[in-house]
Design an enzyme around this catalytic site. Structure first.
Site, PDB file in Angstrom:
ATOM      1  N   HIS A  18      31.292  37.348  47.294  1.00 55.46           N
ATOM      2  CA  HIS A  18      31.291  38.540  46.436  1.00 55.46           C
ATOM      3  C   HIS A  18      29.894  38.654  45.804  1.00 55.46           C
ATOM      4  CE1 HIS A  18      32.274  40.837  42.764  1.00 55.46           C
ATOM      5  NE2 HIS A  18      33.354  41.267  43.398  1.00 55.46           N
TER       6      HIS A  18
ATOM      7  N   ASP B 101      33.945  29.677  43.563  1.00 49.09           N
ATOM      8  CA  ASP B 101      34.377  30.944  42.979  1.00 49.09           C
ATOM      9  C   ASP B 101      35.873  31.083  43.270  1.00 49.09           C
ATOM     10  OD1 ASP B 101      35.165  33.559  42.636  1.00 49.09           O
ATOM     11  OD2 ASP B 101      33.459  34.445  43.687  1.00 49.09           O
TER      12      ASP B 101
ATOM     13  N   GLN C 110      39.807  34.724  43.596  1.00 44.31           N
ATOM     14  CA  GLN C 110      40.934  35.191  44.424  1.00 44.31           C
ATOM     15  C   GLN C 110      41.905  34.060  44.754  1.00 44.31           C
ATOM     16  OE1 GLN C 110      41.573  38.252  44.985  1.00 44.31           O
ATOM     17  NE2 GLN C 110      39.639  39.244  44.518  1.00 44.31           N
TER      18      GLN C 110
ATOM     19  N   LYS D 145      43.059  38.795  37.181  1.00 49.28           N
ATOM     20  CA  LYS D 145      43.585  38.764  38.552  1.00 49.28           C
ATOM     21  C   LYS D 145      44.803  37.844  38.654  1.00 49.28           C
ATOM     22  CE  LYS D 145      39.050  39.394  40.751  1.00 49.28           C
ATOM     23  NZ  LYS D 145      38.993  40.801  41.078  1.00 49.28           N
TER      24      LYS D 145
ATOM     25  N   CYS E  55      32.392  44.913  46.977  1.00 48.25           N
ATOM     26  CA  CYS E  55      31.320  44.053  46.406  1.00 48.25           C
ATOM     27  C   CYS E  55      31.001  42.896  47.338  1.00 48.25           C
ATOM     28  CB  CYS E  55      31.695  43.535  45.022  1.00 48.25           C
ATOM     29  SG  CYS E  55      32.049  44.819  43.844  1.00 48.25           S
TER      30      CYS E  55
HETATM   31  N1  C6P Z   1      36.736  41.161  42.990  1.00 49.91           N
HETATM   32  C1  C6P Z   1      37.864  42.963  44.112  1.00 49.91           C
HETATM   33  O1  C6P Z   1      38.395  44.073  44.152  1.00 49.91           O
HETATM   34  P1  C6P Z   1      35.276  39.670  37.846  1.00 49.91           P
HETATM   35  O2  C6P Z   1      34.908  41.093  38.100  1.00 49.91           O
HETATM   36  O3  C6P Z   1      34.205  38.946  37.091  1.00 49.91           O
HETATM   37  O4  C6P Z   1      36.638  39.488  37.270  1.00 49.91           O
HETATM   38  O5  C6P Z   1      35.385  38.979  39.300  1.00 49.91           O
HETATM   39  C2  C6P Z   1      34.308  39.042  40.184  1.00 49.91           C
HETATM   40  C3  C6P Z   1      34.705  38.462  41.507  1.00 49.91           C
HETATM   41  C4  C6P Z   1      34.110  37.286  41.934  1.00 49.91           C
HETATM   42  N2  C6P Z   1      34.465  36.705  43.083  1.00 49.91           N
HETATM   43  C5  C6P Z   1      35.401  37.225  43.885  1.00 49.91           C
HETATM   44  C6  C6P Z   1      35.782  36.522  45.142  1.00 49.91           C
HETATM   45  C7  C6P Z   1      36.029  38.418  43.512  1.00 49.91           C
HETATM   46  O6  C6P Z   1      36.961  38.934  44.315  1.00 49.91           O
HETATM   47  C8  C6P Z   1      35.660  39.077  42.317  1.00 49.91           C
HETATM   48  C9  C6P Z   1      36.261  40.391  41.927  1.00 49.91           C
HETATM   49  C10 C6P Z   1      37.414  42.413  42.775  1.00 49.91           C
HETATM   50  O7  C6P Z   1      37.715  42.280  45.123  1.00 49.91           O
HETATM   51  C11 C6P Z   1      36.626  43.407  42.013  1.00 49.91           C
HETATM   52  S1  C6P Z   1      35.078  43.766  42.761  1.00 49.91           S
END
Ligand code: C6P
Length: 405
Positions: A122, A199, A202, A225, A363
């Protein structure tokens, strides 16, 4: 006990609403999951009865608010099997957690040091490292994946040199659903004297995470999430690494003593928690974790896996539909395109039918480039989704295919 999806759905009032006159089918859980009543009630209760700043007051409300946040920290520690609450830092989410590591741990690296990322990261796990690279001259290397979305571990091994200092990798891909072999990757990183940052954005709502079992040096995740409140997340860091790292931000609460002659830092974890945190959200994370634990993470994973298989089978009968991400043992995320239809048009038509999916590059533009596409449509499942919803989704996809292809 059998999995009672209707009882779970009753905890989420939003699932009763209609969108464009149709019952809502919420399949955008990888972007953010919905929030059960117990979490919302906890937030309400704090605002109505115990709101006060944390770690700053001797008065009763402040003591209660502080205790609630610290209980949540302990709950998060237990949830990911960290050794100590000193290793659990509250952040705004995964993005802030990864920026913290890139900025603070990154400041200990030297020009020419190397870090390894993967092609399926991401942007939150790419751009902070690129910012570091432009500041400090560290070199970024990238692990490729095959057409199924499986990382090439031979290539990974071959990227290590005497200068490799850090690996940063998604536990689960937000686009492909691939569950990466992070424990094995950690072992290889450690063999080469590098640390590994995972990370987990997910992963935490779909599988049991054990940071010590994985051998993760850092592990980042977001509360929104995993059925929790927005703007709250966790960075786990191994104590000896966190102790050696400089603060990320300066401000209240992260200090030992401030003087114009020189300032000292607070002990862990507060050294990394400058300013008033989102203490309401931080405390409510505990409710979200306990909610998942009451259902059972393994039970949620099994339910989602069944939906994944059922949906995949149905989707492959839709004319012209191709799925991106076919790794064995993947998590409940399905990215796809239908014929030449633009992902955005597919998303709009699905929305007309009450079905919420995400469209776009998610992203993860380097991954889109890897597959030679601009974006996908993505359906992602959670504990409250049903086979009937999958049936409506497949029927809707057939209509989309008939209209657009
Ligand atoms: N992905 C998606 O629709 P935040 O925004 O900080 O809570 O998470 C960022 C992030 C980092 N790593 C991974 C693997 C992610 O999937 C995400 C967030 C969302 O896939 C929003 S872009």
């Amino acid at each position: 006990m059998s999995y009672d999806v209707n009882a779970i759905r009753a905890d989420f009032p939003i699932l009763d609403r209609k969108v464009n006159g149709k019952p809502l089918v919420y399949f955008d859980n990888a972007a953010t999951s919905q929030t059960p009543r117990c979490v919302v009630d906890d937030i309400d209760d704090t605002y109505y009865h115990t709101k006060a700043n944390v770690h700053r007051g001797v008065h009763t409300l402040s003591q209660e608010a502080t205790a609630a946040m610290e209980e949540s920290r302990e709950c998060a520690r237990r949830f990911i099997n960290a050794a100590s609450t000193d290793e659990i830092i509250f952040t705004r989410g995964t993005t802030e957690a990864l920026n913290l590591v890139a900025s603070s741990y990154g400041s200990l690296l030297s020009p020419g040091d190397e870090i390894i990322l993967t092609v399926m990261e991401h942007h939150s796990n790419i751009v902070p490292w690129q910012l570091l690279a432009s500041r400090s001259g560290v070199v970024i290397k990238v692990v490729p994946c095959d057409d199924r979305g499986v990382l090439d571990l031979d290539a990974y091994r071959s990227l290590f040199t005497g200068r490799t200092r850090l690996v940063s990798v998604a536990h689960v891909s937000n686009v492909l659903g691939t569950v990466n072999p992070v424990a094995e990757m950690a072992r290889i990183a450690h063999e080469h004297g590098a640390v590994i940052c995972v990370d987990g954005a997910q992963a935490v709502s779909h599988l049991k995470v054990d940071v010590r079992g994985i051998g993760a040096d850092f592990y980042a995740f977001s509360s929104h999430k995993m059925y929790g409140p927005t703007a709250t997340g966790i960075l786990y860091g191994r104590r000896e690494l966190l102790e050696a790292m400089p603060p990320y931000q300066g401000g209240g609460e992260m200090i030992g003593h401030v003087s114009f002659g020189g300032t000292t830092w607070a002990d862990l974890p507060y050294k990394f928690e400058a300013g008033t945190p989102d203490f309401v959200g931080a405390a409510a994370l505990k409710e979200a974790i306990e909610y998942m634990e009451r259902i059972g993470i393994d039970a949620i994973a099994a339910h989602e896996h069944e939906l994944l298989e059922y949906a995949t089978e149905g989707m492959l009968t839709v004319p012209g539909l191709r799925i991106y991400g076919t790794a064995p043992g993947k998590a409940a995320v399905i990215s796809f395109l239908i014929g030449t239809a633009h992902h955005y048009d597919t998303g709009i038509l699905l929305d007309q039918l009450g079905i919420a999916v995400r469209t776009g590059h998610h992203c993860a533009q380097p991954l889109m480039e890897r597959f030679g596409i601009e974006g996908t449509v993505r359906a992602s499942f959670a504990a409250y989704n049903t086979r009937e919803e999958v049936d409506s989704f497949i029927a809707a996809l057939r209509r989309v295919a008939a209209m657009l292809v």
